[in-house]
Design an enzyme around this catalytic site. Structure first.
Site, PDB file in Angstrom:
ATOM      1  N   ASP A 178      12.910  38.758  15.513  1.00  0.00           N
ATOM      2  CA  ASP A 178      12.989  40.213  15.473  1.00  0.00           C
ATOM      3  C   ASP A 178      13.468  40.698  14.101  1.00  0.00           C
ATOM      4  OD1 ASP A 178      12.608  42.697  16.567  1.00  0.00           O
ATOM      5  OD2 ASP A 178      14.489  42.737  17.686  1.00  0.00           O
ATOM      6  N   GLU A 237      14.940  36.226  19.060  1.00  0.00           N
ATOM      7  CA  GLU A 237      15.089  37.016  20.284  1.00  0.00           C
ATOM      8  C   GLU A 237      14.370  36.333  21.427  1.00  0.00           C
ATOM      9  OE1 GLU A 237      14.418  41.542  22.036  1.00  0.00           O
ATOM     10  OE2 GLU A 237      14.702  41.196  19.887  1.00  0.00           O
TER      11      GLU A 237
END
Length: 451
Positions: free
Chosen positions: A57, A63
Site C-alpha cells: 500500500d 497490507e
C-alpha cells in the site's frame, strides 16, 4: 447475529535495521519482501489460496486484507493468519538479503504509527443493507466508534507539548473528520467508500477506518462483534436514540488521552457523558434487543463479553490485563518502569511500546506473553496455521481460494479479483461471482475440472 460479510485490512509498519540503525530504504525493503516471494505473483498485489489479498500500500506498507468471513471468530482467525503470512515473507526476504551479502533484520509491526508521526490503518468492512440510509448509519455509529476505543484501543506512548503520557488509541490522534472519502489524508471516523463487491442495489459497504490494529484476539473479537450487534439493531429499527456529539473529532482525542476513563464529552443535546457511560447506554439497548429476539450463541457471547468488559472497566481496568491491548501493554510498561526507575520519556519505553506489536513470535512482547499463557485467546495456533492456506468454507472466498490453489497446482495463468475469476485464455469467459454469501458455483467447479 444476522449473517453478514466481514473483512479486515491491516497495514504493517516495515523497516530493516542493523545494530539499531536503518539499513535499507522503505522501498528497497518492500522490494525484498515481495519480489519473487509469492508464487504466481507478477507484482506486489496478489490474491492467495486462502482467499485473502496481499499487496503493497501507499508508503511501502504491506497490507493484508482477510477473505470474506461471515463469522466473527473466523475473522479473528484469518486476521491472525495474515500476521503469519507476512512473517513468512519476512523470513524469505531476510534469506535473500543474506544471499545478496546484505546484513540486517527486517521488522514488521502490526501497529498504526511510526517514529516520524505517520499513521497507517486498520480498516473494517461490513456488508450492510441498502435499505438503511448512510446518514442514519453514520448518526448511530459515530458516537459508538468514538467511545469504542475504551476496549478496542491498542494503547500508545504519546509525546505532546506537555510531555509524554499514555493514551488509549493510536489512530485517535490522526482522525480529522467525521465522514470523508480519504484514507491517507483528512482521515475520518467513517469512510464514504462504497464498494460492496456485491449487488449494489441490495448492499452497501460500510468502510470504517477509525480503529486500531489489535494484537489481542479478544479486542479484535469485541471490536467486530459489538459493531455487528449495533448494526443489527439499526437495520431492525430497534435503535432510535440520538447520541450525536458536539465535536466527534475532539471527543475521540479527549477520550484517548484519558486512560482513567473519567473524561466527559458533550452531546448535542447538552449532556456531558463519559465514554464508559455512553458505551453502557449502547450496551443497555443491545441487551434489550438480544432479549427480544431468538439470539444465536455468537450474539449471546458477544453481548456477555461486552457486558463483562464494561463492568470491569467500571471498577478496575487492570482486571482486563489478559484481554485488552491498551491494558496489557500499559501494565507491562509500568511494571518495567517501576523495576528500572524509568519515566515515560525514556527511549526504552517507546521501544517497548513498539515491541508489543512486533509480529515475530520469538521477539514480539505480545507473543512472549501469549507463549507464557498470560493473555486470553479466541483461537489457537493450529486453526491459524490452517487459515494460512484454507479459505472460509461458507463464503465466496472458498470459490476464489480453490480456483487459485488448483490453477497454481496446474501452472495456469489467471487473474482474480473480489468479484471475478479468469483464466488468461481468450477462449475462456470471465466468471462473475457477485454474491459474497455463495460458496458453491457450478461454473467455477466446471472451470476447475477443465484444467
Amino acid at each position: 447475529m444476522k449473517r453478514r460479510i466481514f473483512g479486515l485490512e491491516n497495514e504493517y509498519g516495515l523497516t530493516c535495521t542493523l545494530n539499531g540503525q536503518r539499513r535499507l530504504s522503505p522501498d528497497n525493503v518492500a522490494r525484498y519482501l515481495f519480489e519473487k516471494v509469492i508464487p504466481g505473483a507478477r507484482n506486489a498485489n496478489v490474491f492467495l489460496e486462502n482467499g485473502a489479498r496481499l499487496y503493497l500500500d501507499t508508503g511501502f506498507h504491506p497490507e493484508y486484507a482477510t477473505p470474506e468471513c461471515d463469522d466473527v471468530t473466523e475473522l479473528v482467525v484469518h486476521d491472525k493468519a495474515g500476521e503469519r503470512i507476512v512473517e513468512d515473507l519476512l523470513h524469505q526476504a531476510e534469506k535473500r538479503l543474506r544471499e545478496d551479502g546484505i546484513s540486517g533484520n527486517i521488522l514488521l509491526f502490526k501497529n498504526n504509527t511510526d517514529s516520524a508521526g505517520n499513521s497507517y490503518g486498520c480498516h473494517e468492512n461490513y456488508l450492510v443493507s441498502r435499505d438503511v440510509s448512510f446518514q442514519r448509519l453514520a448518526e448511530a455509529l459515530i458516537p459508538f466508534f468514538v467511545t469504542r476505543q475504551i476496549f478496542a484501543g491498542a494503547g500508545k506512548v504519546l509525546q505532546t507539548p506537555r510531555g509524554f503520557h499514555y493514551c488509549l488509541s493510536q489512530r485517535a490522534q490522526h482522525i480529522c473528520q467525521e465522514i470523508s472519502g480519504a484514507t491517507t489524508s483528512s482521515r475520518s471516523i467513517i469512510n464514504t467508500r462504497d464498494e460492496p463487491h456485491a449487488d449494489a442495489e441490495k448492499y452497501r459497504r460500510l468502510h470504517v477506518i477509525v480503529g486500531d490494529s489489535n494484537m489481542s484476539e479478544i479486542a479484535t473479537y469485541l471490536k467486530i462483534g459489538t459493531t455487528a450487534l449495533v448494526l443489527d439493531m439499526i437495520e431492525d429499527g430497534f435503535f432510535d436514540r440520538d447520541y450525536s456529539l458536539q465535536s466527534p473529532v475532539q471527543a475521540i482525542r479527549d477520550i484517548s488521552h484519558d486512560p482513567t476513563l473519567r473524561e466527559t464529552v458533550k452531546l448535542k443535546d447538552g449532556r456531558s457523558i463519559s465514554a464508559l457511560q455512553l458505551q453502557l447506554e449502547y450496551l443497555e439497548h443491545a441487551t434489550r434487543y438480544v432479549n427480544s429476539i431468538d439470539a444465536d450463541d455468537v450474539t449471546k457471547d458477544v453481548l456477555a463479553r461486552w457486558t463483562d468488559v464494561l463492568e470491569k472497566l467500571s471498577t478496575d481496568p487492570l482486571q482486563l490485563g489478559r484481554e485488552l491491548d491498551w491494558v496489557i501493554k500499559r501494565e507491562w510498561i509500568e511494571s518495567y518502569m517501576t523495576r528500572n526507575r524509568l519515566s515515560w520519556r525514556d527511549p526504552k519505553i517507546s521501544l517497548m511500546d513498539l515491541q508489543y506489536h512486533d509480529i515475530r513470535p520469538d521477539r514480539g512482547l505480545y507473543y512472549r506473553l501469549a507463549e507464557r499463557d498470560m493473555v486470553d485467546r479466541i483461537t489457537d495456533d493450529e486453526s491459524i496455521e490452517l487459515a494460512k492456506h484454507t479459505p472460509p468454507q461458507t463464503t465466496r472466498a472458498r470459490l476464489r481460494g480453490e480456483f487459485i490453489r488448483q490453477a497454481n497446482l496446474k501452472g495456469k495463468d489467471y487473474r482474480v479479483d473480489w468479484v471475478y475469476l479468469k483464466l488468461n485464455d481468450p477462449e475462456r469467459e470471465t466468471i462473475l461471482c457477485k454474491d459474497p454469501f455463495q460458496s458453491h458455483d457450478e461454473r467455477v467447479a466446471r472451470l476447475i475440472r477443465s484444467f
